[in-house]
Design a protein around this motif. Structure first.
Motif: not given
Length: 190
Positions: A17-19, A148-149, A158, A184-186
């Motif tokens: 993960s990166q998310d 993934r992000l 998203w 893309n910072n969720t």
């Protein structure tokens, strides 16, 4: 690799993960699947860190039977922190292969995914990594999930989906504008 519906009965789940948001949601889904009773969840959930957990504690925790539930969940962050030799890799693989069916064993691998260019792909745990190779051979016993992000082009969609999931309405223009400000910072958006 993405989630494989044929591997829902896997014992070992490897989350690359990166998310952070997607990771926490996936972990919460598994943890709440133990039981509807918070006390039962607490008795059947262990969070460990590969850097500071002894082999004995890891084995005892992972191989323990669940209490008043069908499964226990063991989440191991930084699972490869102390694995440095071929002998330690082989020992870890034997440990994974001996995992009881009553344990949902989750390995959390933090990694960076680069979506384009010369370095495209996962940076540390790519297709050639020994753990990924083992997971492929383990077949239905292990499941590898990539979190993934979204890339910059995917982020507006998203955002719209996330807002709808939370019961709101967002225009495409507003989603694009928000994505322009957050990237893309969720976690920031959610």
């Amino acid at each position: 690799m993405s989630e494989n519906p044929d591997k829902v009965n896997s014992v070992i789940h490897i989350l690359q993960s990166q998310d952070t948001l997607a990771l926490e949601r996936k972990l919460r889904e598994w943890v709440t699947g133990i039981s509807g009773d918070p006390g039962t969840i607490e008795m059947n959930l262990s969070r460990l860190d590969g850097f500071g957990t002894s082999e004995d504690l890891l084995r005892t925790t992972a191989y323990s039977m669940p209490f008043l539930a069908d499964h226990r969940v063991v989440i191991l962050n930084r699972p490869l922190a102390r694995i440095s030799s071929d002998a330690s890799k082989e020992k870890f693989i034997r440990f994974l292969e001996g995992m009881p069916d009553s344990t949902l064993f989750v390995l959390v691998l933090e990694d960076e995914y680069i979506p384009w260019g010369k370095r495209k792909g996962w940076q540390e745990f790519n297709d050639k990594h020994w753990l990924r190779q083992w997971a492929k051979k383990a077949d239905s016993r292990a499941e590898w999930i990539e979190l993934r992000l979204p890339d910059d082009r995917e982020m507006p969609a998203w955002i719209k989906a996330e807002v709808e999931k939370q019961g709101g309405i967002f225009s495409q223009a507003a989603a694009v504008e928000l994505a322009n400000h957050t990237g893309n910072n969720t976690l920031t958006v959610a």
